[in-house]
Design an enzyme around this catalytic site. Structure first.
Site, PDB file in Angstrom:
ATOM      1  N   ASP A  36       0.835  -1.207   0.000  1.00 54.79           N
ATOM      2  CA  ASP A  36       0.000   0.000   0.000  1.00 54.79           C
ATOM      3  C   ASP A  36       0.870   1.258   0.000  1.00 54.79           C
ATOM      4  OD1 ASP A  36       0.882  -0.146   2.598  1.00 54.79           O
ATOM      5  OD2 ASP A  36      -1.086   0.117   3.523  1.00 54.79           O
ATOM      6  N   SER A  37       2.199   1.061  -0.005  1.00 53.11           N
ATOM      7  CA  SER A  37       3.104   2.200  -0.221  1.00 53.11           C
ATOM      8  C   SER A  37       2.857   2.804  -1.605  1.00 53.11           C
ATOM      9  CB  SER A  37       4.565   1.772  -0.074  1.00 53.11           C
ATOM     10  OG  SER A  37       4.842   0.649  -0.890  1.00 53.11           O
ATOM     11  N   ASP A  66      -1.142  -6.124  -0.412  1.00 51.34           N
ATOM     12  CA  ASP A  66      -1.449  -5.527   0.895  1.00 51.34           C
ATOM     13  C   ASP A  66      -2.941  -5.283   1.056  1.00 51.34           C
ATOM     14  OD1 ASP A  66       0.253  -4.904   2.974  1.00 51.34           O
ATOM     15  OD2 ASP A  66       1.113  -3.152   1.965  1.00 51.34           O
ATOM     16  N   LYS A 107      -1.329  -9.457   2.643  1.00 53.67           N
ATOM     17  CA  LYS A 107      -0.569  -9.043   3.831  1.00 53.67           C
ATOM     18  C   LYS A 107      -1.444  -8.100   4.642  1.00 53.67           C
ATOM     19  CE  LYS A 107       3.060  -5.985   3.646  1.00 53.67           C
ATOM     20  NZ  LYS A 107       2.614  -4.868   4.501  1.00 53.67           N
ATOM     21  N   GLU A 140      -1.370  -5.587   8.374  1.00 55.76           N
ATOM     22  CA  GLU A 140      -0.597  -5.024   9.485  1.00 55.76           C
ATOM     23  C   GLU A 140      -1.258  -5.358  10.819  1.00 55.76           C
ATOM     24  OE1 GLU A 140       0.134  -0.827   8.993  1.00 55.76           O
ATOM     25  OE2 GLU A 140       1.017  -1.116   7.010  1.00 55.76           O
ATOM     26  N   GLU A 175       9.084  -4.544  10.524  1.00 55.18           N
ATOM     27  CA  GLU A 175       9.505  -3.215  10.036  1.00 55.18           C
ATOM     28  C   GLU A 175      10.074  -2.339  11.136  1.00 55.18           C
ATOM     29  OE1 GLU A 175       6.796  -1.213   7.419  1.00 55.18           O
ATOM     30  OE2 GLU A 175       7.987   0.634   7.446  1.00 55.18           O
TER      31      GLU A 175
END
Ligand code: KIV
Length: 273
Positions: free
Chosen positions: A49-50, A88, A118, A120, A187
């Site tokens: 999602d960057s 993501d 993925k 978080e 991270e």
């Protein structure tokens, strides 16, 4: 009749089996042409999602939507053949309940044909990770610094700098591991903590600003290529594409302004670059 492709893509179980073995190479990509290049050398391509920062110029990943992820995820699948493609789950598409996460993940997998998602979060996401993995959706965890939580964290700072801060992060790692994640991104954690997490979990750890002791590394492609105007301090630049692209654009603009560009006889058709 089923169609079997000649080249088999890597799968989540292939990655899980790499624990403690050859380091796992992972980079981000958001579109077909970079995916084609990344695919040659990487085990995993992350449609991160960057892309909110890199493609859309957002300051954080919070505004990224499921539709944005699906569009770029599909492009990466079209551009790649052998790497496991992980997409993501964007902020707001999975946190409300395990059912919400399941429906969002199913959309991602059906509409992109990626091999895993993925998400978080550590212990708070364990129940959701288990719900998805037991229903056929491979999940990569993401612990340590979780950028989607920027509004509660306040800043993008390294986690677990002092040993007294390690316990909750170790707890997150264990929870994600026990819930069945096939790997986890770790991270921006202090080096010894990255090493410690790698030792205590059975899933491979993939560090980003973590520790060389992790089972692999991921970077944002544009950061390591030197294309992003700014990048986190820990990122090693393997290229300097920003100035190279700018110089090419300058040459182009100069040629057009002086009418020195080639006519149509030179530009029709395609040539391989
Ligand atoms: O979105 C992303 O690119 C990521 C990596 C930084 C791990 O989550």
């Amino acid at each position: 009749m089923s169609v079997q492709s000649a080249i088999k893509r890597k799968t989540a179980p292939d990655i899980l089996a790499r624990k403690g073995g050859d380091p796992i190479v992972m980079l981000t990509s958001y579109h077909a042409h970079t995916a084609m290049l990344v695919d040659k050398y990487c085990d995993i391509i992350l449609v991160g999602d960057s892309l909110g920062n890199v493609m859309h110029g957002f300051e954080t990943t919070v505004p990224v939507t499921l539709d944005m992820m699906i569009l770029q995820g599909h492009a990466v699948i079209r551009g790649s053949k052998q790497a496991l493609v992980v997409v993501d789950m964007p902020f707001g598409s999975y946190e409300a309940s395990k059912e919400q996460a399941f429906h969002s993940a199913v959309r991602i997998m059906k509409e992109t044909l990626c091999g895993a998602v993925k998400m978080e979060g550590g212990a708070r996401m364990a129940e959701t990770i288990e719900f998805l993995t037991t229903r056929g959706i491979p999940v990569m965890g993401h612990i340590g610094l979780t950028p989607q939580s920027i509004n509660t964290l306040g800043s993008f700072k390294a986690q677990g700098r002092s040993e007294s801060d390690w316990a909750p992060i170790e707890n997150d790692a264990r929870a994600v591991d026990q819930a069945g994640a096939f790997s986890m991104v770790v991270e921006a954690v202090a080096e010894p903590l990255g090493k410690r997490i790698t030792e205590i979990v059975k899933a491979p750890t993939i560090g980003i600003g973590a520790s060389a002791a992790c089972d692999g590394q991921v970077l944002v492609l544009e950061d390591m290529l030197g294309l992003s105007p700014w990048a986190p301090k820990f990122v090693k630049r393997y290229g300097n594409l920003g100035p190279g692209i700018e110089a090419a654009i300058q040459d182009y603009a100069k040629e057009v302004r002086s009418r020195a560009f080639p006519g149509p006889e030179h530009v029709y058709g395609m040539k391989k670059s």
